[in-house]
Structures are given as C-alpha cells and as structure tokens.
Enzyme design. Sequence first.
Site, mmCIF file in Angstrom:
data_model
loop_
_atom_site.group_PDB
_atom_site.id
_atom_site.type_symbol
_atom_site.label_atom_id
_atom_site.label_comp_id
_atom_site.label_asym_id
_atom_site.label_seq_id
_atom_site.Cartn_x
_atom_site.Cartn_y
_atom_site.Cartn_z
ATOM 1 N N LYS A 98 0.879 -1.164 0.000
ATOM 2 C CA LYS A 98 0.000 0.000 0.000
ATOM 3 C C LYS A 98 0.919 1.218 0.000
ATOM 4 O O LYS A 98 1.630 1.474 0.970
ATOM 5 C CB LYS A 98 -0.914 0.011 1.221
ATOM 6 C CG LYS A 98 -1.888 1.184 1.184
ATOM 7 C CD LYS A 98 -2.608 1.389 2.496
ATOM 8 C CE LYS A 98 -3.430 2.678 2.379
ATOM 9 N NZ LYS A 98 -3.725 3.253 3.701
ATOM 10 N N ALA A 185 -9.387 6.227 4.194
ATOM 11 C CA ALA A 185 -9.119 7.391 5.053
ATOM 12 C C ALA A 185 -10.366 8.220 5.315
ATOM 13 O O ALA A 185 -11.121 8.553 4.407
ATOM 14 C CB ALA A 185 -8.027 8.293 4.486
ATOM 15 N N GLY A 186 -10.556 8.524 6.600
ATOM 16 C CA GLY A 186 -11.614 9.426 7.020
ATOM 17 C C GLY A 186 -12.961 8.790 7.293
ATOM 18 O O GLY A 186 -13.883 9.477 7.726
ATOM 19 N N THR A 208 -8.751 3.925 12.055
ATOM 20 C CA THR A 208 -8.953 4.726 13.263
ATOM 21 C C THR A 208 -10.324 4.527 13.895
ATOM 22 O O THR A 208 -10.436 4.340 15.115
ATOM 23 C CB THR A 208 -8.738 6.220 12.945
ATOM 24 O OG1 THR A 208 -7.393 6.413 12.488
ATOM 25 C CG2 THR A 208 -8.973 7.077 14.178
#
EC number: 2.8.1.10
Length: 256
Positions: A98, A185-186, A208
């Site tokens: 990645k 992401a996010g 996350t």
Amino acid sequence: MDKPLVIAGRSFQSRLLLGTGKFSSSEAMKRAIEASGSEVVTVALRRVELENPQDSILSAIDTSRYLLLPNTSGARDALEAVRLARLARAAGCEPWVKLEVTPDPHYLLPDPVETLKAAEILIKEGFIVLPYINADPILAKRLEDLGAATVMPLGSPIGSNRGIRTRDSIAIIIEKANVPVVVDAGLGAPSHAAEAMEMGADAVLVNTAIAVAGDPEAMAKAFRKGVEAGREAYLAGLGSTRATAEASSPLTGFLR
C-alpha cells in the site's frame, strides 16, 4: 449474486480492508480483525520488525488467513517509499504494497507527484501497488495506466473520521476506473462505509474508527455490516433522487 473482490488476480470475499494502527493492544487488534471479517490487513512498515516473529503486531496476524499488506506510511518522498517497500520484500513479505507518500505531517495528504514516481518504480520492479491518493480522477487514471492494482482515494484526511467529503470526485473515479476503487481514510462510522459502497466503490479501508472505538470488536462488526449493506444496496439499484416530492400512494381515486 455478488462476485468476489478481485485485486491483481486474487479473490477476496470481504470488501473491508483493515488497518492495524492505534489499537490499545495486540489482543484488541486481533479480536477486531476477526470480527471485521476482513481478509486484508495493512501494517505500517515503520511500526513493525518484519524479521522478528515475536513482533507484537505481526504475531497477532495469522498470515495463513489474512493477506498482510505492508504500507509505506511515514514516507515523505518517492525514494523513501520505494526503500520501505524493498525492505518488506527482502524480509519475506509478498510483493504487495500500500503506497503512501505523505510529506505534510499535519494533514497527511498524499503527494501526487511523488506517489506517481514511486508507483512507476515499484510496478517496474514487480510490486503489486495499491496507491493512497487524493480523490483526483486524472491521477487515478494515470496510476491505472501505469499498472496500479487499485486506486485508493481518500474520503477525508487520515484519522479525521469526517466521512466522505470528496464524494463528487470519488464518483468520477468509480465511473472511469477499470481497477478496484478502495475508499481509504476518514471513514469514521459504519454509515460512511455504507455510503462508499452504495456509490459503487469496490471496497473500503478502515483503521482509526475501529481502533479508537469504545469497543473495537463491536465496531469492527458494525463496519462489516455497513459494508455488506452498502454493497447489497448498490447491487439492488438505488432509486433516483428528486428535487420535488413524489407520492408513494395514488392521490386520486380515493374511496368515498
């Protein structure tokens, strides 16, 4: 019936990829991976000792069940990313990477020029490259033309949990891509993952939101369901949106 996710000729039943950062312990990470149903687990090369079988992260990942996807998180330019990828392959990892090049430590936005440079080098060296990029349709097509195995546009900055703030650009990438599109992401809630899948993304990568949840295992399960629901909705065919109301029941012919 749905088809499996296919990346570089390899099939996966799950469309949820999982990151391994920020977990409170390797045991919490292990339980979350299991609950997520994921088959692809990404690890930051800067955080693990690849040649140490007792590494707390690596020892918690059963590589007979999961594809271990090294990432170049922390690389500030193309040469640094290439060096990290080569180290992973030299340590015995599969040649999957990645690709992340993020020179700005505040927003962690990917550098398009350095990402393109690194991708070109790594693809020529036989790596299977999954590049993390801004939601830039032109860059996505350039990377696809180079031979990238996927494109991974961000929904919003890494770790922000703000959801898909780049929806229009991601929609164009999905429309034009001939390789899997993985929204990365996010994504801070299962509903964000469902939204990406409803748009037609092939998969999502989450870290996350699961790792910092009060109960990471339960949150991993929730994301699994969100991905599955979004995919099923996409395959079923979502209704079109309208600016005005449209009655679902007839407005004439009432009983008198």
